[in-house]
Design a protein around this motif. Structure first.
Motif, short mmCIF file in Angstrom:
data_model
loop_
_atom_site.label_atom_id
_atom_site.label_comp_id
_atom_site.label_asym_id
_atom_site.label_seq_id
_atom_site.Cartn_x
_atom_site.Cartn_y
_atom_site.Cartn_z
N CYS A 1 -2.52 -15.18 -1.74
CA CYS A 1 -1.61 -14.88 -0.65
C CYS A 1 -1.95 -13.53 -0.04
O CYS A 1 -2.77 -12.76 -0.56
CB CYS A 1 -0.15 -14.89 -1.13
N THR A 2 -1.29 -13.25 1.08
CA THR A 2 -1.36 -11.96 1.75
C THR A 2 -0.05 -11.21 1.52
O THR A 2 0.77 -11.61 0.69
CB THR A 2 -1.59 -12.16 3.26
N GLY B 1 0.35 -15.99 6.50
CA GLY B 1 1.20 -16.00 7.68
C GLY B 1 0.78 -16.97 8.77
O GLY B 1 1.57 -17.24 9.68
N ARG B 2 -0.42 -17.53 8.71
CA ARG B 2 -0.85 -18.47 9.74
C ARG B 2 -0.49 -19.91 9.40
O ARG B 2 -0.85 -20.82 10.15
CB ARG B 2 -2.36 -18.35 9.97
N MET B 3 0.20 -20.10 8.31
CA MET B 3 0.67 -21.43 7.94
C MET B 3 2.03 -21.70 8.58
O MET B 3 2.79 -20.77 8.84
CB MET B 3 0.75 -21.56 6.41
N LYS B 4 2.33 -22.96 8.82
CA LYS B 4 3.62 -23.32 9.36
C LYS B 4 4.70 -23.17 8.29
O LYS B 4 4.42 -23.15 7.09
CB LYS B 4 3.60 -24.75 9.89
N GLN B 5 5.95 -23.08 8.77
CA GLN B 5 7.05 -22.81 7.85
C GLN B 5 7.19 -23.91 6.80
O GLN B 5 7.43 -23.63 5.62
CB GLN B 5 8.36 -22.67 8.64
N ALA B 6 7.03 -25.15 7.21
CA ALA B 6 7.15 -26.25 6.24
C ALA B 6 6.07 -26.17 5.18
O ALA B 6 6.33 -26.40 3.98
CB ALA B 6 7.08 -27.59 6.97
N GLY C 1 -9.32 -14.12 4.50
CA GLY C 1 -9.76 -13.91 3.12
C GLY C 1 -9.10 -14.89 2.17
O GLY C 1 -9.74 -15.40 1.24
N VAL C 2 -7.81 -15.18 2.38
CA VAL C 2 -7.12 -16.16 1.54
C VAL C 2 -7.71 -17.55 1.74
O VAL C 2 -7.93 -18.30 0.78
CB VAL C 2 -5.61 -16.14 1.86
N ASP C 3 -7.96 -17.93 3.00
CA ASP C 3 -8.56 -19.23 3.27
C ASP C 3 -9.94 -19.36 2.61
O ASP C 3 -10.28 -20.43 2.07
CB ASP C 3 -8.69 -19.44 4.78
#
Length: 727
Positions: free
Chosen positions: A272-273, A248-253, A222-224
């Motif tokens: 955001c989620t 949460g599916r994004m990398k830490q950087a 939904g965010v995407d």
């Protein structure tokens, strides 16, 4: 020292050995990893352990890491558990190593309602003190230092218990207490699923350019989808709203870069989620917008807690469907008060267009239109917080008391409908032009339905009450995806699919579209090859079948006459038993005469029941003669070498089944249902016609079995011969 994921643990160990640290802040997994790798950490000097967001850390997901960390910590320490939604399970608190725990509740309550609670707390404290004095008097005669220490520990525990009870009594007595500060205003708006994004668009046009807004969605997909489609809407393209996405599916950087970019913005929107529901302290966040309520009700408090921090003021807004309105009372029972707000009015241009349409149709008074315009203008000048919903309410009131009261209400309702339709058309248009938007919208729909199904408040958020048609329309879907979760979707018939074929929608990115076309060509080539292979296999199978038929006929021709007569007798015996069984069913009334005639070949399915076949009389040996008449067939002479029998007819002759000494086929019609006469010889008549005798051509089961058996035997002999030759 900060210890979080996304970096090499060896670097953290080297940094700690080089500089050390008085305070270590990190996640359970990384702290456990560093403690295992670094022996230089002197845990004996640890004084305080703090578990922030303790209700989340005590979940089963962090059990192994926390147990491993606490096993290495000294027992003589102070431990603090902090959270806006603290757990109350005693066993979970014991896992955190708390001894003699004291619960501290920070809540907002009216001063008048706190006074009785304080008095009750003082009474309990006085009672505890009186009990303490009595216990001291009893213990005066006793000596021993150990007993005195035990007494002091018991008194401390009793005092702590009294404090906890007093706090609980104060909280229960203060009926107006709440978990959110007074500086936070939380409102909810009732709207259908297809109205959420249009309402969000109008909200961002009003507050996005000048305020910091955090928008929460239920799922990462939904965010995407929002991050991909909102910048392409013409309603937001010229508004100057800056959007950032975090899930949460994004990398830490990427997460850290997005968060720092949003912090640096003077105004903007963070999509955001629940990943950003805890642990974020972003200054000057003015609005929290929850497009979707969270799955876990505890996350609601953490979401709205991102604003109104450290004495600042803030506002929060949540969109709910009409079927989800009981969620408001549920939150009130959890001491989270909500007030109802009104949907935001459309822009001045949309109101002017609706007013012009209304002028042409009904010619409403100018005072109502002026009130609408003034209300909208006044709503835009007010401060953030309670200003926007108040402006919307004032606008609706000025417009004639809502959507249905007076000409002004009709104008506002028409303007809202027009604005909603424009946004929905823009959403579908973006999906029709870009395959990336179309795929993200479909994925957002699927994940939202699954997340809705797994909601913790299943008695409020029921999947069967979710209007699937409006939800798909609100996301701009071209087609409804097929999901096993949706057996009987509500409102699916109201969804209007797009005339554009989804398979023809290209990617806006030329490189991705080129790759997609290449993949489609490969699939087409593979399908063509598989189709050619399948057709070749079908042709080969047809050839094998024809060859087998020819071989069977050749094998049948090579059989001796005695063998053919023997096999023919077996087939006729089987047919006789079958007809005898049908005759018994007819006598018992299990089947009708017509069904019997059809089964035995005396009639056709097209004939009416009870009607005799055309051009033939009812054979006397068929139904009247019974098994005795069939016994004559057993004794019949069958001299023909080809094994084919022809049927005699009752139309010409003596009118009996099996005329005396008559040869088969002597003027009878083929397949007319006649029977071979007594002692008659089979002549060169018709082979196995409809209604004729059950001969070799019609019932060749035993013959075919014999031929197949011989063929298998021959095949095994050839295989053994080939094997011997190889050896």
């Amino acid at each position: 020292m900060l210890l979080v994921g996304g970096t090499d643990p060896a670097q953290d160990v080297a940094a700690f050995k080089a500089r050390g640290g008085h305070v270590m802040v990190g996640t359970p997994g990384r702290i456990e990893d560093v403690l295992k790798r670094c022996a230089a950490v002197d845990l004996r000097r640890l004084e305080v352990l703090v578990l922030d967001e303790a209700d989340r850390l005590l979940d089963m997901g962090f059990k192994a890491q926390l147990d491993a960390v606490m096993a290495r910590l000294p027992k003589q320490r102070r431990t603090g558990l902090f959270s806006a939604t603290q757990t109350e399970a005693v066993q979970e608190l014991a896992r955190a190593g708390l001894r003699n725990p004291v619960r501290v509740n920070v809540a907002v309550a009216v001063q008048q309602q706190q006074q009785p609670a304080k008095e009750k707390g003082n009474e309990k404290a006085a009672a505890a003190a009186a009990g303490k004095e009595k216990r001291k008097e009893k213990e005066e005669g006793k000596e021993g230092k150990e007993q005195q220490q035990q007494q002091q520990q018991a008194e401390a525990a009793a005092a702590a218990g009294a404090e906890v009870e007093a706090a609980a009594a104060a909280e229960a007595a203060a009926g107006g207490s709440q978990k959110t500060p007074n500086s936070l205003s939380i409102q909810y708006v009732l709207c259908e699923p297809d109205e959420k994004i249009p309402q969000l668009v109008r909200f961002l046009r009003l507050h996005g350019p000048s305020r910091k807004v955090i928008v929460y969605a239920m799922t990462c997909a939904g965010v995407d989808h929002l991050a991909a489609v909102l910048p392409r809407l013409p309603q937001l393209a010229t508004s100057g709203v800056r959007l950032r996405a975090l899930h949460g599916r994004m990398k830490q950087a990427a997460r850290e870069a997005t968060l720092e970019a949003f912090r640096a913005l003077p105004a903007g929107v963070l999509l955001c989620t629940d990943l950003a529901a805890r642990g974020l302290d972003i200054p000057d966040v003015h609005w929290i917008v929850q497009l979707d309520p969270p799955q876990d009700p505890a996350a609601f408090v953490h979401r709205v807690g991102r604003t109104a921090r450290m004495g600042r003021s803030g506002s929060a807004l949540v969109y709910l469907a009409k079927a989800e309105e009981p969620y408001v009372e549920f939150l009130r029972l959890r001491k989270v008060p909500l007030t109802e707000g009104s949907p935001l009015p459309p822009t001045e241009g949309q109101q002017a267009a609706a007013t012009a349409v209304a002028d042409d149709d009904a010619a409403p008074s100018t005072s109502g239109r002026d009130a609408v315009a003034n209300g909208a203008a006044g709503g835009g000048k007010k401060k953030a917080g309670k200003a926007a919903p108040a402006a919307a309410t004032a606008t609706a009131a000025a417009a004639g008391g809502g959507s249905g009261g007076g000409p002004g209400g009709a104008v506002l309702s028409a303007a809202v409908s027009t604005a909603t339709a424009e946004v929905l058309a823009a959403l579908r248009g973006a999906a029709e032009r870009d395959r990336d938007v179309m795929e993200k919208a479909t994925k957002a729909f699927v994940t939202y339905v699954r997340g809705y199904k797994e909601h913790h408040c299943k008695f409020i958020f029921r999947l069967q009450d979710l209007h699937i048609g409006r939800l798909a329309t609100g996301l701009g879907l071209l087609r409804l995806p097929k999901m096993p979760d949706l057996k009987k979707p509500l409102g699916a018939s109201e969804f209007r699919p797009s005339p554009v074929d989804p398979s023809t929608v290209p990617y806006r990115d030329k490189a991705r579209e080129k790759q997609r076309q290449k993949g489609l060509q490969q699939k087409q080539h593979e399908a063509a090859r598989s189709g050619a292979a399948a057709s070749a296999e079908e042709r080969a199978a047809a050839k094998r079948k024809a060859a087998a038929a020819v071989a069977a006929e050749a094998a049948e021709a090579r059989l001796p006459a005695a063998k053919r007569r023997q096999l023919q007798m077996k087939d006729e015996t089987a047919a006789l038993n079958q007809e005898y069984s049908l005759l018994k069913k007819l006598k018992k009334g299990k089947i009708s005469q017509h069904q019997y005639n059809v089964a035995t070949g005396l009639s056709d399915d097209s004939d009416l029941e009870g009607e005799e076949p055309e051009g033939s009389a009812k054979p006397a040996g068929a139904a009247a003669a019974g098994p005795a008449g069939r016994a004559e067939v057993r004794g019949s002479d069958s001299d023909g070498d080809d094994g084919a029998d022809s049927s005699g007819s009752d139309d010409e002759g003596e009118g009996k089944a099996g005329g005396k000494g008559s040869a088969a086929g002597a003027g009878g019609k083929p397949g007319a249902g006649g029977r071979r006469g007594k002692g008659g010889k089979s002549g060169p008549g018709t082979k196995g016609g409809k209604g004729g005798p059950l001969g070799v051509k019609q019932h060749r089961g035993a013959l075919q079995s014999y031929i197949d058996k011989k063929a298998r035997k021959k095949k095994r002999q050839n295989a053994k011969k080939a094997q011997r030759q190889q050896q």
